[in-house]
Scaffold this motif. Structure first.
Motif, mmCIF file in Angstrom:
data_model
loop_
_atom_site.group_PDB
_atom_site.id
_atom_site.type_symbol
_atom_site.label_atom_id
_atom_site.label_comp_id
_atom_site.label_asym_id
_atom_site.label_seq_id
_atom_site.Cartn_x
_atom_site.Cartn_y
_atom_site.Cartn_z
ATOM 1 N N UNK A 359 -9.735 -1.968 8.775
ATOM 2 C CA UNK A 359 -8.812 -0.875 9.120
ATOM 3 C C UNK A 359 -9.016 0.346 8.220
ATOM 4 N N UNK A 360 -9.398 0.130 6.964
ATOM 5 C CA UNK A 360 -9.715 1.245 6.067
ATOM 6 C C UNK A 360 -10.914 2.024 6.628
ATOM 7 N N UNK A 361 -11.918 1.275 7.086
ATOM 8 C CA UNK A 361 -13.134 1.884 7.647
ATOM 9 C C UNK A 361 -12.814 2.736 8.883
ATOM 10 N N UNK A 362 -11.819 2.279 9.661
ATOM 11 C CA UNK A 362 -11.417 3.029 10.854
ATOM 12 C C UNK A 362 -10.433 4.156 10.528
ATOM 13 N N UNK A 363 -10.092 4.269 9.233
ATOM 14 C CA UNK A 363 -9.107 5.264 8.772
ATOM 15 C C UNK A 363 -7.733 5.047 9.422
ATOM 16 N N UNK A 364 -7.368 3.758 9.490
ATOM 17 C CA UNK A 364 -6.063 3.379 10.027
ATOM 18 C C UNK A 364 -5.184 2.733 8.965
ATOM 19 N N UNK A 365 -5.783 2.405 7.809
ATOM 20 C CA UNK A 365 -5.054 1.821 6.673
ATOM 21 C C UNK A 365 -5.382 2.648 5.437
ATOM 22 N N UNK A 366 -4.381 3.038 4.643
ATOM 23 C CA UNK A 366 -4.624 3.924 3.491
ATOM 24 C C UNK A 366 -5.578 3.322 2.453
ATOM 25 N N UNK A 367 -6.673 4.025 2.218
ATOM 26 C CA UNK A 367 -7.684 3.553 1.273
ATOM 27 C C UNK A 367 -7.145 3.474 -0.147
ATOM 28 N N UNK A 368 -6.203 4.364 -0.471
ATOM 29 C CA UNK A 368 -5.674 4.424 -1.845
ATOM 30 C C UNK A 368 -4.966 3.123 -2.247
ATOM 31 N N UNK A 369 -4.517 2.344 -1.261
ATOM 32 C CA UNK A 369 -3.770 1.109 -1.562
ATOM 33 C C UNK A 369 -4.681 -0.058 -1.939
ATOM 34 N N UNK A 370 -5.990 0.085 -1.705
ATOM 35 C CA UNK A 370 -6.906 -1.017 -2.033
ATOM 36 C C UNK A 370 -7.918 -0.634 -3.103
#
Length: 371
Positions: A359-370
């Motif tokens: 989901x991060x790769x699809x820009x659907x989950x905030x990258x900053x949280x991982x």
């Protein structure tokens, strides 16, 4: 060499349907695959790999509202090029949103499934597989076998059990039923994903994640890859006709074991309200759910905005059903006795990170949280 079967996946754009299509295509198991769904692929939030599957020459998409008998019949029409009928039909389609009216579930599950099953019987398909619910009863101490006493505790499970009973009364239908617990893996939005998002929110808030009930609440799991592989193997075997199988892993997952993985991923602290406080909250379920969602929804919107995410299907929103103190605890002995070997017997940090990173790769989950 015998010809590979043709496969019709109903609800093919959904979480399990898209993974099943990927599994069949990647392992070259089917001659032709048709994916029937009312949601077009362009609106289904497919990732790169799933988009590739839908673009394959062996895969055909068919727009269908399976609640409508004529639309259902059209979904079963022979392949337009080869004229071959469908050998195996797998029904992944259902109204799965929590807390809907009974009428919505009756139409979106019972009517839909019986339309599909009756059409499968008319077409004399070799095997019809119905995906059912594992929420057939609540048991903390003993895992439930397929022939257990039933007392379903979700709107979905109530209608799915009615479907199971009706399938046995349809002439000329060779069917298999699989009951599923919490299914997780790439593409999951409604099962484990809300719990993952909530844990991520507590990282952002720098607060202890405090959950209702306790760590012992049973929450059986299975990876979507195992659902796909097990369904396929069961669909191939003559001895599984008319049978019900639980598909679950060996994790014996609980709210505690899953939460501990999330604590590790997001480096947060965890606590539980316990049974006494949770039972008090249960007296006012609507207020409790509203309060919980209010706590999570605003920070989630804020995090997404900060990460440049304008639109995402992912949400921390929880329904009343998801906050019940019910145990989802299934026995997978029958599946193992059949001969199925689990690919992912345990839920792991790595498997959950796969979901998040996709989901991060699809820009659907905030990258900053991982980070």
């Amino acid at each position: 060499m015998s010809e590979k079967p043709t496969v019709l996946i109903l609800g093919g754009c959904g979480f399990i349907g898209r993974n099943l299509a990927t599994y069949l295509l990647d392992n070259e198991l089917a001659q032709e695959i048709r994916l029937a769904d009312k949601t077009p692929p362009q609106m289904a939030w497919l990732n790169e790999e799933q988009t590739r599957v839908f673009e394959s020459d062996r895969v055909e998409f068919c727009s269908a509202n399976l609640i409508n008998a004529a639309s259902c019949k059209a979904a079963f029409a022979p392949h337009p090029t080869t004229g071959r009928a469908w050998d195996i039909v797998i029904n992944c389609a259902a109204e799965t949103r929590a807390n809907q009216d009974d009428a919505v579930y009756k139409e979106g599950i019972l009517k839909l499934s019986l339309n599909c099953a009756n059409e499968a019987a008319n077409q004399r398909v070799k095997r019809y597989v119905e995906l059912s619910s594992g929420c057939v009863n609540s048991s903390e101490k003993t895992p439930l076998k397929e022939d257990c006493k039933t007392d379903p505790w979700t709107g979905v499970a109530k209608q799915k059990l009615k479907v199971e009973k009706e399938l046995a009364n349809i002439d000329d239908l060779s069917y298999t039923v699989v009951r599923l617990p919490v299914v997780y893996g790439i593409g999951d939005k409604r099962y484990l994903m809300p719990r993952i998002i909530i844990a991520a929110i507590y990282k952002y808030l720098n607060e202890t994640m405090k959950l209702l009930w306790n760590d012992a609440m049973r929450l059986n799991t299975v990876h979507v890859s195992d659902v796909c592989a097990a369904v396929w193997q069961l669909a191939q075997s003559p001895k599984t006709a008319g049978q019900i199988y639980n598909i679950c892993d060996d994790s014996a997952s609980t709210q505690g074991t899953i939460s501990n993985l999330l604590v590790d991923i997001f480096d947060i602290n965890l606590d539980f309200f316990g049974l006494v406080m949770s039972n008090l909250a249960k007296l006012y379920p609507t207020d409790t759910v509203s309060e919980i969602n209010d706590k999570h929804m605003a920070p989630w919107a804020e995090i997404c905005q900060r990460n440049g995410i304008d639109n995402t299907p992912l949400t921390p929103y929880l329904d009343e059903e998801q906050l019940q103190h019910k145990h989802l605890y299934l026995d997978n002995t029958k599946l193992k006795d059949f001969g199925y070997v689990l690919q992912h017997p345990k839920v792991t940090r790595e498997l959950l990170m796969e979901m998040i990173n996709d989901y991060v790769k699809q820009q659907l989950f905030p990258k900053s949280l991982v980070l």
